[in-house]
Write a protein that holds these residues in place. Sequence first.
Motif, short mmCIF file in Angstrom:
data_model
loop_
_atom_site.label_atom_id
_atom_site.label_comp_id
_atom_site.label_asym_id
_atom_site.label_seq_id
_atom_site.Cartn_x
_atom_site.Cartn_y
_atom_site.Cartn_z
N MET A 1 0.84 -1.18 0.00
CA MET A 1 0.00 0.00 0.00
C MET A 1 0.88 1.24 0.00
SD MET A 1 -2.68 1.32 2.88
CE MET A 1 -4.19 0.90 2.09
N ASN A 2 0.57 2.17 -0.90
CA ASN A 2 1.24 3.47 -0.95
C ASN A 2 0.32 4.51 -0.33
OD1 ASN A 2 3.37 2.38 -2.48
ND2 ASN A 2 2.28 2.74 -4.37
N ILE A 3 0.84 5.27 0.61
CA ILE A 3 0.02 6.30 1.23
C ILE A 3 0.68 7.67 1.09
CG2 ILE A 3 -0.92 4.67 2.91
CD1 ILE A 3 0.76 6.26 5.05
N ALA A 4 -0.16 8.68 1.15
CA ALA A 4 0.32 10.05 1.27
C ALA A 4 0.06 10.46 2.71
CB ALA A 4 -0.43 10.97 0.32
N SER A 39 -3.61 11.03 -7.59
CA SER A 39 -2.48 10.20 -8.01
C SER A 39 -3.00 8.79 -8.29
CB SER A 39 -1.44 10.16 -6.88
OG SER A 39 -0.57 9.07 -7.05
N ARG A 40 -2.50 8.18 -9.35
CA ARG A 40 -2.89 6.80 -9.67
C ARG A 40 -2.28 5.79 -8.70
NH1 ARG A 40 -0.30 5.18 -13.79
NH2 ARG A 40 1.05 6.98 -13.95
N LEU A 41 -1.16 6.16 -8.06
CA LEU A 41 -0.42 5.19 -7.26
C LEU A 41 -0.56 5.36 -5.75
CD1 LEU A 41 2.82 5.06 -9.43
CD2 LEU A 41 0.86 3.52 -9.48
N ILE A 42 -1.29 6.37 -5.31
CA ILE A 42 -1.54 6.55 -3.88
C ILE A 42 -2.85 5.83 -3.54
CG2 ILE A 42 -2.16 8.24 -2.09
CD1 ILE A 42 0.78 8.36 -2.75
N LEU A 102 3.69 18.12 1.62
CA LEU A 102 3.78 19.35 2.39
C LEU A 102 2.62 20.28 2.03
CD1 LEU A 102 7.60 20.01 2.00
CD2 LEU A 102 6.41 18.91 3.91
N PRO A 103 1.82 20.66 3.01
CA PRO A 103 0.68 21.54 2.72
C PRO A 103 1.09 22.88 2.13
CG PRO A 103 0.47 20.60 4.91
CD PRO A 103 1.83 20.24 4.40
N THR A 104 2.30 23.31 2.37
CA THR A 104 2.75 24.62 1.89
C THR A 104 3.38 24.56 0.50
OG1 THR A 104 4.78 24.31 3.15
CG2 THR A 104 3.03 25.58 4.20
N SER A 105 3.20 23.44 -0.19
CA SER A 105 3.70 23.29 -1.57
C SER A 105 2.53 22.91 -2.47
CB SER A 105 4.79 22.23 -1.63
OG SER A 105 5.88 22.58 -0.83
N PRO A 106 1.70 23.88 -2.84
CA PRO A 106 0.46 23.55 -3.55
C PRO A 106 0.58 23.34 -5.07
CG PRO A 106 0.57 25.90 -3.18
CD PRO A 106 1.79 25.30 -2.50
N LEU A 107 1.77 23.43 -5.62
CA LEU A 107 1.88 23.38 -7.08
C LEU A 107 2.31 22.04 -7.65
CD1 LEU A 107 3.40 26.93 -7.66
CD2 LEU A 107 1.00 26.22 -7.73
N LYS A 108 2.17 20.98 -6.86
CA LYS A 108 2.48 19.64 -7.36
C LYS A 108 1.37 19.18 -8.31
CE LYS A 108 2.46 18.20 -3.12
NZ LYS A 108 2.24 19.47 -2.46
N LYS A 109 1.73 18.32 -9.25
CA LYS A 109 0.74 17.70 -10.11
C LYS A 109 0.66 16.22 -9.73
CE LYS A 109 3.07 19.07 -13.50
NZ LYS A 109 3.91 19.60 -14.47
N PRO A 110 -0.50 15.59 -9.87
CA PRO A 110 -0.62 14.18 -9.52
C PRO A 110 0.41 13.29 -10.22
CG PRO A 110 -2.79 15.11 -9.79
CD PRO A 110 -1.79 16.17 -10.23
N ASN A 111 0.73 13.59 -11.49
CA ASN A 111 1.72 12.75 -12.17
C ASN A 111 3.12 12.95 -11.60
OD1 ASN A 111 1.67 15.33 -13.50
ND2 ASN A 111 2.87 14.43 -15.15
N ASP A 112 3.39 14.10 -10.95
CA ASP A 112 4.67 14.27 -10.25
C ASP A 112 4.79 13.23 -9.13
OD1 ASP A 112 5.32 16.49 -11.82
OD2 ASP A 112 4.58 17.93 -10.33
N ILE A 113 3.70 13.02 -8.42
CA ILE A 113 3.68 12.04 -7.33
C ILE A 113 3.91 10.64 -7.88
CG2 ILE A 113 2.27 11.06 -5.49
CD1 ILE A 113 0.78 13.84 -5.49
#
Length: 119
Positions: A1-4, A39-42, A102-113
Amino acid sequence: MNIALLTARGGSTRLPRKNIKSFCGIPLVAWSIIQAKNSRLIDDVFLTTDDDEIVEIGIKYGAEVIKRPVLDNDITAGYVFKMAVEELERQGWKIDDIVCMLPTSPLKKPNDIDDMIMS
């Protein structure tokens, strides 16, 4: 299992209530939940916090919440992260990988994860 796993405390000394500040109309902490859920993998998203308003935001955006006590300001996020992982293990969760969001980094994209998990 992958979690965030997100750690978001209510008290911030430099920017009070930063984790609930609005960014493009959405609380900062919610952005990381949304990104992780897309994210597809979380497999699951967890939020650990000491703040009732952050709990409400986490639930609203689909995170599972691990409520914790308010800790001294000199306690690091690493300590809080460890507390949350220990609680999940105590509850019987079988975790393969953990992505720290990190809640203070809002510019991630799901595919980055997903790319990070695959590398």
